[in-house]
Write an enzyme that holds these catalytic residues in place. Structure first.
Site, PDB file in Angstrom:
ATOM      1  N   GLU A  68       0.935  -1.162  -0.006  1.00  0.00           N
ATOM      2  CA  GLU A  68      -0.014   0.160  -0.001  1.00  0.00           C
ATOM      3  C   GLU A  68       0.988   1.301   0.138  1.00  0.00           C
ATOM      4  O   GLU A  68       0.591   2.135  -0.677  1.00  0.00           O
ATOM      5  CB  GLU A  68      -0.920   0.129   1.198  1.00  0.00           C
ATOM      6  CG  GLU A  68      -1.893  -1.200   1.367  1.00  0.00           C
ATOM      7  CD  GLU A  68      -1.240  -2.382   2.319  1.00  0.00           C
ATOM      8  OE1 GLU A  68      -2.136  -2.902   2.822  1.00  0.00           O
ATOM      9  OE2 GLU A  68      -0.157  -2.500   2.111  1.00  0.00           O
ATOM     10  N   CYS A  96      -2.651  -2.740   7.309  1.00  0.00           N
ATOM     11  CA  CYS A  96      -2.431  -2.505   8.999  1.00  0.00           C
ATOM     12  C   CYS A  96      -2.676  -1.190   9.419  1.00  0.00           C
ATOM     13  O   CYS A  96      -3.089  -0.034   8.519  1.00  0.00           O
ATOM     14  CB  CYS A  96      -1.039  -3.010   9.222  1.00  0.00           C
ATOM     15  SG  CYS A  96       0.344  -1.712   8.424  1.00  0.00           S
TER      16      CYS A  96
END
Length: 174
Positions: A68, A96
């Site tokens: 990401e 996360c």
């Protein structure tokens, strides 16, 4: 799919989310061949992929080289702006805390993920960054797109690692 936060803006994508997730899965499979946990992300704007990445923590020896974050950095370079307004991020595994925060900081408008992460997922599993009303930006989330395929990739990857460790131990090499 949830309603967009900014209804007057053109949606980041109009194609089915599975079409983009299928590409993320391809990238995740490639990551696995390199010894990386098979997680991949891509960013879509105006129905076009503008950035894509897979985990590179092992390759780069970098704890923050998550798919990401790498995709966000590339998208910012492509657009010439740190604000990724009008963009959606597709990722094979629930982000996360770091990656969820990076999406917030980058002003991503929508996140689509495949597999939930019950150990560190920050978009609903362990915690949900999108529920904090004091934050100055909010993005929508779509969970479970091609979930079985994403979960299967991770399970196969870790099963193979365990089998390799077991074989090495049996051979007295570990």
């Amino acid at each position: 799919m949830q309603k967009p936060i900014h209804p007057n803006r053109t949606p980041a994508y109009t194609d089915p989310p599975e079409s983009f997730m299928a590409r993320a899965i391809e990238l995740a499979k490639h990551a696995a061949t390199l010894g990386e946990v098979p997680v991949a992300a891509l960013i879509v704007k105006d129905n076009q992929i503008i950035a894509e990445a897979h985990n590179r923590r092992e390759l780069d020896k970098d704890p923050i080289a998550h798919a990401e974050v790498l995709a966000i950095k590339t998208a910012a370079e492509v657009l010439g702006d740190w604000r990724l307004e009008g963009c959606a991020l597709f990722v094979t595994l629930e982000p996360c805390a770091m990656c969820s925060g990076a999406m917030w900081l980058a002003r991503i408008e929508h996140c689509v993920f495949g597999a939930s992460d019950h150990k560190s997922g920050f978009l609903g599993s362990v915690h949900d960054i999108t529920t904090h009303s004091q934050m100055n930006h909010h993005y929508t989330v779509e969970r479970g797109v091609m979930e079985a395929e994403c979960v299967g990739l991770l399970q196969d990857f870790f099963r193979a690692i365990r089998a390799k460790k077991k074989a090495l131990k049996k051979a007295g090499l570990e």
